[in-house]
Design a protein around this motif. Structure first.
Motif, PDB file in Angstrom:
ATOM      1  N   PHE A 123       0.759  -1.318   0.017  1.00  0.00           N
ATOM      2  CA  PHE A 123       0.043  -0.169  -0.039  1.00  0.00           C
ATOM      3  C   PHE A 123       0.751   1.083  -0.105  1.00  0.00           C
ATOM      4  N   GLY A 124       2.243   1.114   0.193  1.00  0.00           N
ATOM      5  CA  GLY A 124       3.173   2.284  -0.147  1.00  0.00           C
ATOM      6  C   GLY A 124       4.066   2.350   1.086  1.00  0.00           C
ATOM      7  N   ARG A 125       4.358   3.451   1.832  1.00  0.00           N
ATOM      8  CA  ARG A 125       5.651   3.424   2.489  1.00  0.00           C
ATOM      9  C   ARG A 125       4.902   4.205   3.878  1.00  0.00           C
ATOM     10  N   VAL A 126       5.645   3.882   4.892  1.00  0.00           N
ATOM     11  CA  VAL A 126       5.313   4.513   6.164  1.00  0.00           C
ATOM     12  C   VAL A 126       6.438   5.182   6.814  1.00  0.00           C
ATOM     13  N   TYR A 127       6.390   6.514   7.025  1.00  0.00           N
ATOM     14  CA  TYR A 127       7.620   7.365   7.189  1.00  0.00           C
ATOM     15  C   TYR A 127       7.387   7.996   8.786  1.00  0.00           C
ATOM     16  N   LYS A 128       8.433   7.971   9.368  1.00  0.00           N
ATOM     17  CA  LYS A 128       8.564   8.674  10.835  1.00  0.00           C
ATOM     18  C   LYS A 128       8.607   9.963  10.764  1.00  0.00           C
ATOM     19  N   GLY A 129       7.922  10.750  11.547  1.00  0.00           N
ATOM     20  CA  GLY A 129       7.887  12.401  11.561  1.00  0.00           C
ATOM     21  C   GLY A 129       7.570  12.774  13.070  1.00  0.00           C
ATOM     22  N   VAL A 130       7.958  14.285  12.931  1.00  0.00           N
ATOM     23  CA  VAL A 130       7.740  14.917  14.177  1.00  0.00           C
ATOM     24  C   VAL A 130       6.846  16.178  14.001  1.00  0.00           C
ATOM     25  N   LEU A 131       5.892  16.525  14.322  1.00  0.00           N
ATOM     26  CA  LEU A 131       4.992  17.473  14.128  1.00  0.00           C
ATOM     27  C   LEU A 131       5.683  18.680  14.444  1.00  0.00           C
ATOM     28  N   ARG A 146       2.049   6.790   3.535  1.00  0.00           N
ATOM     29  CA  ARG A 146       2.003   7.699   2.317  1.00  0.00           C
ATOM     30  C   ARG A 146       1.493   6.626   1.110  1.00  0.00           C
ATOM     31  N   ILE A 147       0.253   6.630   0.748  1.00  0.00           N
ATOM     32  CA  ILE A 147      -0.300   5.463  -0.190  1.00  0.00           C
ATOM     33  C   ILE A 147       0.382   6.066  -1.634  1.00  0.00           C
ATOM     34  N   SER A 148       1.136   5.255  -2.248  1.00  0.00           N
ATOM     35  CA  SER A 148       1.641   5.497  -3.531  1.00  0.00           C
ATOM     36  C   SER A 148       0.596   5.563  -4.634  1.00  0.00           C
ATOM     37  N   HIS A 149       0.974   6.385  -5.939  1.00  0.00           N
ATOM     38  CA  HIS A 149       0.091   6.447  -6.768  1.00  0.00           C
ATOM     39  C   HIS A 149      -0.762   5.095  -7.487  1.00  0.00           C
ATOM     40  N   ASP A 150       0.554   4.156  -7.472  1.00  0.00           N
ATOM     41  CA  ASP A 150       0.155   2.971  -8.429  1.00  0.00           C
ATOM     42  C   ASP A 150      -0.127   1.832  -7.278  1.00  0.00           C
ATOM     43  N   SER A 151      -0.604   2.304  -6.121  1.00  0.00           N
ATOM     44  CA  SER A 151      -0.847   1.237  -4.984  1.00  0.00           C
ATOM     45  C   SER A 151      -2.252   0.589  -5.373  1.00  0.00           C
TER      46      SER A 151
END
Length: 466
Positions: A154-162, A173-178
């Motif tokens: 379904f795409g990639r999962v990213y770590k983030g800090v608001l 983040r679901i990719s376009h061709d997912s």
């Protein structure tokens, strides 16, 4: 101004002095010149013409043929040049300003398009908090590769800090061709966005930008369960941790099937979708394949969805998913967590290729605990391990009627209820029992699943399954 004018001549005439009769020739030299002064002011003086003669009258000057005063022409030229310089500077500055405005406008428009988002009616009605794409872009440092927590179909999962609160998040983040499209995105938003349970991954919000779909979750510092089972050879979960994780997932699934206002079929229960928080609590996540149904209705969808190895046999025959198919996947999950291996191992010996069949064979030989993960080195509670293996086989029974409800599973795991005495014959057969007494026993065992009271739903939402 001109101060003096003098004539210049040279006289060679003799001069006589009568008193003594002496005649002297006196030579005198004279000069003519011009002198002017303007004080402290700088000025220029010009001689336009002149006429001079030693003996006789000087010629008259023709004033009509005098040239123009040079200082007038210089002033005019100087003014024109100055005007040209002013015009050139003004035009250059104006042109530069116009270029800067155009460039700045282009950058603003590009930036606005870059972070442009879409808002639809269903998002106002069903969606949780909506994040701006700009904030998520900053939080993940521009979705850099080094911030990737995991990858999937379904795409990639990213770590983030608001940036505003310094809260750690995970952004899927679901990719376009997912393979996960808008329908699945709506399903996840509409389900997990309104669920509240300690063993479910909390959906903090979402974002849509053009064709991009982004979901924001609580960050789970310990990642998914499959990391502990397969990707950490030097460290593993102990039995107490595994047993607690199994009970945590069972509690989450019980909430989805029987405790919430609508029945939710997860349809993708597996270790990669079970996340571990900082306190080693398990949380079930990834509701991209979820299906909502009203309580009391037949919770089925005619489109096959799930992961190979965790899909109930009837899905391939009938293509109908329900709570029983979720229980099948949970049964396989229990066996996998206890044995530390995948449901299907093509490289394993033929008798061990299929996990459930291998455990059944070992049970038939009287050594069911031989299938427990060797990394535990027999440091496990035998009674609990045997319960997990047998209950996992019961939940993953090939016949849907042979599987218990999640409320029964909870009772078994908590030790409140014991497994049926005739469980051995039912599980080892791995087929629907033919004896009337066994059928009655199975019907009694699964009766609770079919007697869930109906509720009046004031805010109905039915997603179209796949």
């Amino acid at each position: 101004m001109l101060r003096c004018i003098q004539s210049i001549y040279q006289s060679q005439k003799p001069h006589f002095y009568p008193s003594n009769g002496i005649c002297l020739r006196i030579f005198m030299t004279m000069y003519v010149g011009f002198s002017s002064s303007a004080g402290s002011i700088l000025s220029s003086h010009y001689i336009l013409a002149w006429s001079f003669k030693m003996n006789g009258s000087a010629e008259e000057l023709d004033l009509s043929h005098l040239p123009k005063i040079p200082r007038y022409d210089n002033d005019n030229n100087r003014g024109i040049k100055q005007l040209k310089r002013i015009l050139a500077f003004t035009l250059s500055f104006t042109g530069l300003t116009l270029v800067l405005v155009l460039v700045f406008g282009f950058v603003l428009i590009s930036r606005k398009k870059r972070f442009m988002e879409i808002l639809e009616d269903w998002e106002v009605q069903y969606g949780p908090h909506r994040f701006s794409y700009k904030d998520l872009f900053k939080a993940t440092k521009g979705f850099k590769e080094k911030e990737v927590l995991g990858r999937g179909g379904f795409g990639r999962v990213y770590k983030g800090v608001l940036p505003s609160s310094n809260i750690q998040i995970a952004v899927k983040r679901i990719s376009h061709d997912s393979r996960q499209g808008m329908r699945e995105f709506v399903a996840e938003i509409a389900t997990i966005g309104r669920l509240r349970h300690p063993n479910l991954v909390r959906l903090l919000g979402y974002c849509r930008r053009k064709n991009e779909l982004l979901l924001v979750y609580d960050y789970m510092p310990n990642g998914s369960l499959d990391k502990f089972l397969y990707h950490q050879p030097n460290s593993s979960l102990n039995w107490t941790q595994r047993f607690k994780i199994i009970k945590d997932v069972a509690s989450a699934l019980f909430y989805l099937h029987q405790q919430w206002m609508q029945v939710i079929i997860h349809r993708d229960i597996k270790p990669t979708n079970v996340l571990i928080d900082g306190d080693m609590n398990a949380r079930l996540g990834d509701f991209g394949l979820a299906k909502l149904c009203d309580l009391g209705n037949d919770p089925q969808t005619s489109h096959v969805a799930g992961t190979l190895g965790y899909m109930a046999p009837e899905l391939a025959r009938e293509g109908k998913a329900n709570t029983s198919t979720d229980i099948y996947a949970f049964g396989i999950f229990m066996l996998e967590a206890a044995c530390g291996r995948k449901p299907i191992e093509p490289r394993a010996p033929p008798e061990e290729a299929f996990l459930a069949d291998w455990i059944t064979d070992c049970w038939d030989k009287g050594d069911i605990l031989a299938t427990i993960d060797k990394r535990l080195e027999k440091r496990f509670v035998g009674q609990q391990a045997e319960l997990v293996l047998k209950l996992g086989l019961l939940c993953s029974h090939p016949v849907a009627a042979g599987r218990p409800s999640m409320s029964s599973v909870i009772l078994y795991l908590e030790g409140v209820a014991s497994l049926p005495e005739d469980l051995s014959s039912v599980i080892k057969a791995r087929e629907f029992p033919t004896g009337s007494n066994e059928v009655d026993a199975l019907n009694e065992l699964t009766a609770e699943r079919n007697t869930v009271p109906s509720l009046t739903i004031t805010e109905a939402f039915v997603s179209h399954g796949r």
